[in-house]
Design a protein around this motif. Structure first.
Motif, PDB file in Angstrom:
ATOM      1  N   ASP A 284       0.821  -1.209   0.000  1.00  8.81           N
ATOM      2  CA  ASP A 284       0.000   0.000   0.000  1.00  8.81           C
ATOM      3  C   ASP A 284       0.859   1.265   0.000  1.00  8.81           C
ATOM      4  N   ASN A 288      -0.050   3.930  -2.723  1.00  7.35           N
ATOM      5  CA  ASN A 288      -0.807   5.065  -2.208  1.00  7.35           C
ATOM      6  C   ASN A 288       0.145   6.159  -1.730  1.00  7.35           C
ATOM      7  N   GLN A 293       1.611   8.618  -9.220  1.00 11.70           N
ATOM      8  CA  GLN A 293       0.724   7.522  -9.594  1.00 11.70           C
ATOM      9  C   GLN A 293       1.399   6.660 -10.630  1.00 11.70           C
ATOM     10  N   ILE A 308      -4.273  -3.324  -6.148  1.00 19.04           N
ATOM     11  CA  ILE A 308      -4.730  -2.132  -6.869  1.00 19.04           C
ATOM     12  C   ILE A 308      -6.172  -2.315  -7.336  1.00 19.04           C
ATOM     13  N   LYS A 311      -8.289  -1.960  -4.001  1.00 18.28           N
ATOM     14  CA  LYS A 311      -8.277  -0.703  -3.246  1.00 18.28           C
ATOM     15  C   LYS A 311      -8.309   0.551  -4.123  1.00 18.28           C
ATOM     16  N   TYR A 312      -7.637   0.479  -5.250  1.00 21.63           N
ATOM     17  CA  TYR A 312      -7.494   1.690  -6.076  1.00 21.63           C
ATOM     18  C   TYR A 312      -7.800   1.402  -7.545  1.00 21.63           C
ATOM     19  N   ASN A 314      -9.382   2.955  -9.782  1.00 20.02           N
ATOM     20  CA  ASN A 314      -9.310   4.100 -10.691  1.00 20.02           C
ATOM     21  C   ASN A 314      -7.909   4.324 -11.246  1.00 20.02           C
ATOM     22  N   MET A 315      -6.904   3.736 -10.584  1.00 27.79           N
ATOM     23  CA  MET A 315      -5.529   3.894 -11.064  1.00 27.79           C
ATOM     24  C   MET A 315      -5.329   3.271 -12.438  1.00 27.79           C
TER      25      MET A 315
END
Length: 601
Positions: A284, A288, A293, A308, A311-312, A314-315
């Motif tokens: 993380d 993060n 990015q 990813i 949790k993320y 949109n990356m």
């Protein structure tokens, strides 16, 4: 009966060949010197502990020498009649000598050297710090090396979690989390050694650093953090990329190498012996971060990609591609692709020829023996071994063990791989047919629950259980963490799991990847894999829009051949070139590729 009479009888029985008085040396091994000290006397109670703990007991660590290597030729013989020794219990183990005339003389009392670790009794459960230092002192004399197996940093008594430390490198940068930044100089030397065995990666760095093909690339990576990975990371940086890195295995990180990378300005979040919570925290921290990015992913096992996605998500709008190098990770990518959830192109490096036929086969052929020897000191000749899986990793393991004289069995689900095992001279069995009799069980399938509790219960006493696949799911280790079973750590990455009836198995690396957790791997082979990874990143990052869709791809054959050609000069190898007539006859370009994509090497 008096002491004098007993001593005289002992002298008659055991010292028949002792030379006469005129042949006796001026000073026997037990004779006090002029300064009052005794020569060569080793207290047996001290020898068992101080020899194990003392950092100066070098002869005991030499290959082929036992504890007798500490004795001089004189002290290895029986004492002379003029120096027969007895212990007086009334004097707390004090020593006395019986002279030839029958009189008893008290020997000078020797001073015992006290080491810090001796203050702790061996029959008591040591503290966390004490247990670590004792385990290393007693059990690792044969495995001490500055490597991932017995890391330079394992001897550190600092039990503070790196997450609780505030560290900065010499330039004041603190964007990293490692064990100890002070080990950077040692790690740098490890990296320099690795560079000598990674010719293709160094050649790629030299040829392409002027062009900067990865300029603007922001690569987030999750692989084993070793000296070889450090060479890859520094190559990517030389080609223009920014890198942030975490470890894909909680035991494989070389702490000194992580320190060298942090000192060099890399954002590294890893240390040897992470907890599960630490593992995900490190990943993380890589992903993060404010103001940064990633646009490329280099993964080994799929954990980073999974994190990813979870949790993320949109990356992935800015990520150009994923490079994955393990069986487990590639399997996850194909699952995502089949479900229509793969958002970006992915390169399957694991199934490229230069990875599968070299790293998986040749690397494991050498490192399986290294890992087992360092952890267990086992002799392979005559041992019965079952290898679960006969893919490239299994082939390498079987070939090495067969060459050492082991009796090797193979389990397989694929009839083609099974037939290959039979044709190579191995007996194909089901695991339940041989589980009671084998001495070593090795998993290398990439699957889950290959060795379950039922099989573990039926294993013979002393059976060694280990995993050569990437994931830690092949051996059902969780089923062993029950109240009726006792876990005993005997040395780094080696646990005895003891059943109520006294039976024990030897579990290595808690079921995680053996070679990178407990030993090292051949650097030259990793050069092949790392070069393949670098070229895959360059290809995906620079590919024009539309060349690769949201699917999983193999590395182009031409790139595989290019990676192989970069390594040939190391062997002073000379390729034969096709003539124009030959090339036309075969329908090939003289410069390759020389095989169609469907060709199986």
């Amino acid at each position: 009966m008096s002491v004098q009479v007993v001593a005289a009888k002992m002298a008659e029985v055991e010292l028949k060949d002792v030379p006469t008085g005129k042949d006796l040396p001026a000073a026997s091994p037990m004779t006090p010197t002029s300064d009052g000290k005794s020569l060569g006397r080793i207290d047996p109670h001290e020898a068992g502990s101080s020899a194990a703990v003392s950092p100066t007991a070098e002869p005991s660590a030499k290959a082929g020498e036992g504890s007798l290597g500490l004795l001089t030729p004189n002290t290895a013989k029986m004492p002379q009649a003029s120096a027969m020794k007895r212990s007086d219990p009334q004097q707390n183990g004090g020593e006395a000598f019986v002279n030839r005339d029958g009189t008893v003389a008290e020997a000078p009392r020797m001073k015992k050297i006290q080491f810090a670790d001796q203050k702790q009794e061996f029959n008591k459960r040591p503290s966390k710090i004490g247990r670590r230092s004792l385990s290393r002192s007693i059990s690792q004399s044969s495995t001490d090396s500055y490597s991932s197996a017995a890391s330079y940093t394992d001897s550190s008594d600092d039990e503070t979690s790196p997450r609780d430390k505030q560290q900065k490198n010499s330039k004041g940068n603190g964007d990293f989390c490692i064990k100890n930044i002070k080990q950077a100089d040692f790690g740098r030397r490890e990296i320099e050694i690795a560079e000598q065995e990674m010719p293709a990666l160094m050649a790629l760095r030299k040829r392409a650093q002027g062009e900067k093909p990865l300029a603007g690339a922001k690569v987030v990576g999750c692989t084993h953090i070793t000296a070889q990975t450090a060479v890859l990371m520094e190559t990517l940086s030389a080609l223009g990329a920014q890198c942030r890195w975490a470890a894909c295995n909680i035991y494989s990180t070389q702490n000194e190498v992580a320190a060298a990378l942090a000192e060099g300005g890399f954002s590294v979040f890893a240390w040897k012996g992470e907890s599960e919570d630490d593992f995900w925290w490190c990943i993380d921290r890589c992903v993060n971060v404010e103001g940064w990015q990633p646009n490329m992913i280099l993964d080994d096992g799929g954990d980073l990609t999974h994190w990813i996605y979870k949790k993320y998500p949109n990356m992935f709008k800015k990520i150009k591609g994923i490079v994955e190098e393990s069986v487990t990770g590639v399997h996850r990518l194909y699952q995502l692709s089949k479900a229509g959830k793969l958002c970006v192109p992915a390169m399957n490096v694991n199934d490229s020829v230069t990875k599968q036929k070299f790293d998986n086969l040749y690397c494991c052929r050498e490192s399986i023996l290294d890992g087992l020897k360092r952890t267990t000191d086992v002799m392979f000749g005559g041992k019965q071994v079952v290898v679960c899986g006969y893919g490239e990793v299994g082939k390498g393991c079987c070939a090495a063990l067969k060459a050492m004289g082991s009796i090797v069995y193979v389990t397989e689900i694929d009839p083609i791989c099974a037939l290959q095992a039979c044709m190579d001279g191995f007996r194909l069995v089901k695991l339940n047919e041989v589980i009671r009799q084998v001495d070593i069980v090795i998993t290398c399938t990439g699957n889950k629950n290959v060795v379950v509790r039922e099989y573990l219960d039926r294993m013979k006493n002393g059976c060694i259980v280990c995993n050569m696949g990437h994931s830690n799911t092949e051996i059902d280790v969780a089923s062993l963490r029950t109240p009726e079973l006792t876990w005993e750590r005997v040395r780094s990455q080696v646990d005895h799991v003891i059943w109520p009836d006294g039976k024990r198995i030897v579990l290595l690396a808690e079921g995680r990847l053996l070679n990178l957790s407990c030993s090292t791997v051949p650097t030259f082979v990793l050069s092949i894999t790392a070069t393949t990874q670098a070229l895959a990143l360059i290809e995906l990052y620079n590919a024009p829009e539309g060349r690769y869709k949201q699917d999983v791809y193999l590395l182009p054959k031409k790139m595989d051949e290019y990676v192989a050609s970069l390594h040939l000069p190391t062997f002073d190898a000379h390729l034969t070139e096709l003539t124009d007539e030959q090339a036309k006859y075969l329908g090939l370009n003289k410069n390759g590729p020389f095989k169609p994509n469907y060709y199986r090497y």
